[in-house]
Design an enzyme around this catalytic site. Structure first.
Site, short mmCIF file in Angstrom:
data_model
loop_
_atom_site.label_atom_id
_atom_site.label_comp_id
_atom_site.label_asym_id
_atom_site.label_seq_id
_atom_site.Cartn_x
_atom_site.Cartn_y
_atom_site.Cartn_z
N GLU A 13 2.20 -9.21 11.28
CA GLU A 13 2.05 -8.71 9.92
C GLU A 13 3.42 -8.37 9.30
OE1 GLU A 13 -0.50 -5.32 9.78
OE2 GLU A 13 -0.95 -5.53 7.65
N ASP B 249 0.76 -1.25 0.00
CA ASP B 249 0.00 0.00 0.00
C ASP B 249 0.80 1.30 0.00
OD1 ASP B 249 -1.46 -2.24 0.67
OD2 ASP B 249 -2.73 -1.24 2.12
C1 GLC Z 1 -2.64 -4.64 3.97
C2 GLC Z 1 -1.53 -5.13 3.05
C3 GLC Z 1 -2.13 -5.97 1.95
C4 GLC Z 1 -2.95 -7.09 2.58
C5 GLC Z 1 -3.99 -6.55 3.60
C6 GLC Z 1 -4.65 -7.64 4.39
O1 GLC Z 1 -3.51 -3.80 3.30
O2 GLC Z 1 -0.81 -4.06 2.52
O3 GLC Z 1 -1.14 -6.48 1.12
O4 GLC Z 1 -3.57 -7.83 1.61
O5 GLC Z 1 -3.36 -5.70 4.50
O6 GLC Z 1 -3.71 -8.42 5.06
#
Ligand code: GLC
Length: 446
Positions: free
Chosen positions: A412, A173
């Site tokens: 994450e 993102d």
């Molecule tokens: C964030 C990450 C994306 C992922 C999402 C859910 O937006 O940047 O890549 O798919 O989280 O985990």
């Protein structure tokens, strides 16, 4: 923790995040279906629970639009405390949107590669072979429709590469490589849809995108909402239009896997030629992203024609799809992955692979896609290195991933300096890809 205990813990996490119809990306923060998360989760369950892995793929494909687009977020269970809320996207303005709410654009299309792996692995399991082949036949038309949509909607002039229209489509993102393309956007405050971020409720603000990035993310969604998510209009008018090296590397490999499925299923010659054509054009298209002075790939901003010259993991991702020739691959390894001032561990940072080269001014070790280590990026890069015969270097990246999850749990992302946990806790793809790495290490690869 020994390997068996780690594997058990990873499987348990996926069970804990299982909401019945789908497995959510994390304990808090992401309570819906995300596109490439679902694919990684399915991969992680491919040996332990093939039927559940197939269910995950079906749950994602249930959100496919009539156009073939597979959205980046699906909200089959309705609203939660997550923002954007389901109604924010206003996708019901589009005739092809499904019955439940989804986002209006897509994410890196790794699904076809995962489906092929699911099929190959299940074929080797007693009692699973028939179900696996039937599943391949069941989902193939949906995968083909998605890949066709990517070509038609996002590469209408046949450059070989497909464009993304929002940083969220890249899956990375707030990667700093998009900064110039975002900063040149000109808009008034009243052109930004009103919104209330929810992402800092569960995660420290210092580990999340900046407010300014969010304004731009929301502005872009506002533009596409106004265009009623019409593909043709979006192509003509998208203020953000980028050839992303990461997205295209994943697509190229997925096209290859789709082609393999098509051949196995005896699909018509014209269809096989069509996919083969994407592959050839895609491989050629990457030449336009190679910067020989920098020795890396860069994304291109199609609105200015300029390369976006910030060195991030996306710059190395063509390795995953076997794009660079041997010389370029050797440079990516030597000058990037093995250089402690770029991506290799060094005195300042013990863990690989940071999501942004450490020498970049934009490097921030705890902020989301601006520096932390992500387990999926590590996994993709390690598989790329293996492809070129760099087995030792690939194993080293896998070792870092295992050490991170052992030390800090399945989170994450991780601070590359000390491996400390960042972002959402109980993160599914970190667990799923841990299973992949462990099983490959046991000789269960393929
Ligand atoms: C964030 C990450 C994306 C992922 C999402 C859910 O937006 O940047 O890549 O798919 O989280 O985990």
């Amino acid at each position: 923790m020994d390997r068996e205990a780690l594997r058990t813990a990873a499987l348990q996490l996926l069970r804990d995040n299982d909401l019945g119809d789908f497995i959510k990306p994390s304990r808090h923060q992401y309570p819906h279906i995300w596109n490439w998360d679902a694919a990684f989760i399915a991969l992680g369950l491919s040996r332990a629970d093939p039927p559940r892995a197939r269910a995950e793929v079906r749950a994602l494909l249930a959100g496919q639009w009539g156009s073939g687009m597979v959205p980046h977020i699906l909200y089959p269970t309705g609203a939660s405390d997550y923002f954007p809320t389901p109604d924010f996207w206003r996708v019901d303005a589009h005739p092809g949107a499904p019955a439940f709410a989804t986002s209006g654009f897509t994410q890196p299309p790794i699904l076809a590669s995962v489906v092929r792996t699911l099929q190959q692995r299940a074929e080797a399991l007693p009692g699973e072979a028939d179900a696996a082949r039937a599943f391949g036949r069941e989902v193939y038309p949906q995968l083909l429709a998605w890949h066709r949509w990517l070509r038609a909607a996002r590469d209408p002039h046949g450059s070989g590469l497909v464009a993304i229209v929002h940083p969220w489509e890249s899956g990375t993102d707030n990667s700093p490589r998009f900064q110039p393309a975002l900063e040149r956007l000109r808009f008034r405050a009243d052109e930004v849809p009103s919104f209330q971020r929810g992402d800092r409720r569960h995660v420290d603000a210092a580990e999340r995108p900046l407010e300014d990035d969010y304004q731009r993310f929301m502005y872009l969604i506002g533009v596409y909402r106004e265009l009623r998510w019409d593909d043709h209009e979006i192509w003509r008018r998208a203020p953000f239009l980028v050839h992303d090296a990461l997205f295209n590397a994943i697509l190229l490999q997925a096209d290859r896997d789709l082609l393999a499925l098509a051949r196995e299923q005896g699909r018509p010659a014209a269809e096989i030629d069509e996919i083969g054509g994407w592959l050839e054009a895609g491989a050629r298209g990457f030449d336009a992203l190679w910067d020989d002075d920098a020795g890396v790939y860069f994304d291109r901003d199609l609105r200015t024609g300029e390369l976006l010259r910030t060195n991030t993991v996306a710059s190395l991702m063509p390795l995953y799809a076997g794009v660079p020739d041997a010389d370029r691959a050797a440079r990516l390894l030597r000058e990037q992955l093995l250089d402690p001032e770029a991506y290799a561990p060094g005195p300042d940072a013990a863990f690989a692979v940071p999501s942004v080269a450490k020498r970049e001014a934009a490097f921030e070790p705890r902020r989301y896609w601006r520096g932390p280590v992500w387990i999926n990026a590590n996994w993709l890069l390690a598989r790329g290195l293996e492809r070129y015969g760099y087995a030792r270097e690939a194993a080293e990246i896998d070792r870092h991933s295992l050490e991170l999850v052992t030390r800090s749990g399945f989170v994450e992302y991780y601070d590359p300096r000390d491996g400390s946990p960042c972002g959402a806790r109980g993160f599914s793809w970190s667990a799923a890809l841990t299973i992949e790495v462990l099983d490959a290490g046991e000789g269960g690869g393929g």
